[in-house]
Design a protein around this motif. Structure first.
Motif, mmCIF file in Angstrom:
data_model
loop_
_atom_site.group_PDB
_atom_site.id
_atom_site.type_symbol
_atom_site.label_atom_id
_atom_site.label_comp_id
_atom_site.label_asym_id
_atom_site.label_seq_id
_atom_site.Cartn_x
_atom_site.Cartn_y
_atom_site.Cartn_z
ATOM 1 N N ARG A 2 0.839 -1.184 0.000
ATOM 2 C CA ARG A 2 0.000 0.000 0.000
ATOM 3 C C ARG A 2 0.879 1.241 0.000
ATOM 4 O O ARG A 2 2.044 1.188 0.375
ATOM 5 C CB ARG A 2 -0.912 -0.002 1.221
ATOM 6 C CG ARG A 2 -1.871 -1.197 1.292
ATOM 7 C CD ARG A 2 -2.685 -1.172 2.567
ATOM 8 N NE ARG A 2 -3.572 -2.330 2.652
ATOM 9 C CZ ARG A 2 -4.357 -2.587 3.686
ATOM 10 N NH1 ARG A 2 -4.352 -1.753 4.736
ATOM 11 N NH2 ARG A 2 -5.137 -3.650 3.694
ATOM 12 N N GLU A 5 2.922 2.082 3.010
ATOM 13 C CA GLU A 5 4.024 1.199 3.385
ATOM 14 C C GLU A 5 5.337 1.559 2.703
ATOM 15 O O GLU A 5 6.368 0.935 2.953
ATOM 16 C CB GLU A 5 3.647 -0.254 3.057
ATOM 17 C CG GLU A 5 2.446 -0.765 3.828
ATOM 18 C CD GLU A 5 1.955 -2.115 3.345
ATOM 19 O OE1 GLU A 5 1.171 -2.749 4.079
ATOM 20 O OE2 GLU A 5 2.350 -2.540 2.231
ATOM 21 N N LEU A 45 -0.193 1.351 -8.084
ATOM 22 C CA LEU A 45 -1.036 1.766 -6.962
ATOM 23 C C LEU A 45 -1.715 3.100 -7.254
ATOM 24 O O LEU A 45 -2.902 3.282 -6.963
ATOM 25 C CB LEU A 45 -0.195 1.876 -5.689
ATOM 26 C CG LEU A 45 0.352 0.562 -5.119
ATOM 27 C CD1 LEU A 45 1.312 0.843 -3.975
ATOM 28 C CD2 LEU A 45 -0.782 -0.355 -4.661
ATOM 29 N N ASP A 49 -5.754 4.349 -7.784
ATOM 30 C CA ASP A 49 -6.246 5.209 -6.697
ATOM 31 C C ASP A 49 -7.229 6.238 -7.249
ATOM 32 O O ASP A 49 -6.851 7.099 -8.041
ATOM 33 C CB ASP A 49 -5.067 5.918 -6.031
ATOM 34 C CG ASP A 49 -5.453 6.561 -4.706
ATOM 35 O OD1 ASP A 49 -6.596 7.044 -4.590
ATOM 36 O OD2 ASP A 49 -4.610 6.587 -3.796
#
Length: 264
Positions: A2, A5, A45, A49
């Motif tokens: 994520r 992280e 990612l 999003d």
């Protein structure tokens, strides 16, 4: 993984703009093992999003990205299998950037060298500090230019210029890159943020779907070439990572001397 992280990449999202900042300023944002892995993840990612429509890629401190970290390179000289482990990551970095439908702006706040040059090239618009330098210097450390520039550069500057740059490891000033068509805008350091904001503002206020599909259409050939070429390029780079010349180049840089290549 994520976004929260990430250790060496900072991602902040505001007003539908994601700012991605490479965070190793004390190392000129040189890429090590962990940052390389994070780069292979972060763009997919962000593509998924829903909070952002535009991405800005930049570096912390006085450099955009100085390429590979010397200690990381040395570790792969000592244990060649470590290089094999990053081949899929390298392909994922380039392909995820070219696959992203959201427009990406490179805020080149300083030198973009090696992998840093590839990261800049895979953005859609590059805005550079006038003191920044640009170049893929893989061959100068005894490595094949395998991590993306060989795919993108010929489209931007033509094959003859691309071959000269990649076979010599030539560094360009930001202004030279602008004249070649590599860099869209070159501005003084104190004007960099304003110019980035101007371009990003136009993108974020634009018709999202029209911009997205125009970008994907423009990148279609690049995406296809990257999928076809990156495996071969990284395989050749893996071979060169085992060469005596690469080991000599890393040792020479660490000792602050000129390398003595033997062709082995």
């Amino acid at each position: 993984m994520r976004l929260g992280e990430l250790q060496y990449i900072d991602v902040s999202i505001a007003d539908r703009i994601a700012t991605v900042t490479l965070q190793r300023p004390d190392m000129l944002n040189a890429v090590g093992a962990r940052m390389h892995y994070e780069l292979s993840q972060v763009f997919r990612l962000l593509e998924a999003d829903p909070a952002c429509d535009v991405v800005v890629l930049t570096g912390a401190g006085r450099a955009f990205c100085a390429g590979g970290d010397l200690e990381w390179l040395q570790s792969m000289v000592e244990e060649p299998a470590r290089f094999d482990a990053i081949m899929d990551e390298a392909k994922a970095i380039i392909c995820s950037m070219l696959d992203m439908g959201k427009p990406m702006v490179c805020r080149m706040n300083g030198d973009a060298i090696g992998l840093g040059a590839s990261l800049a090239l895979c953005c859609d618009i590059i805005i550079a500090n006038e003191t920044a330098r640009f170049g893929d210097t893989h061959v100068r450390v005894g490595l094949v230019a395998g991590d993306g520039a060989a795919v993108v550069l010929p489209y931007l500057v033509g094959y003859m210029r691309a071959k000269e740059m990649l076979l010599t490891g030539q560094l360009l000033s930001a202004q030279e890159g602008h004249q070649m068509g590599l860099i869209n805008h070159v501005v003084p350091e104190d004007e960099l943020d304003a110019r980035v904001a101007l371009i990003v503002g136009r993108l974020v206020k634009g018709a999202r779907q029209a911009i997205r599909y125009t970008k994907l259409a423009l990148n279609a050939r690049l995406r296809s070439d990257a999928q076809g070429m990156m495996g071969m390029l990284m395989a050749y780079e893996a071979l060169s990572s085992r060469s005596a010349d690469h080991a000599e180049a890393v040792a020479a840089i660490r000792a602050r001397r000129k390398p003595e290549f033997t062709g082995n």
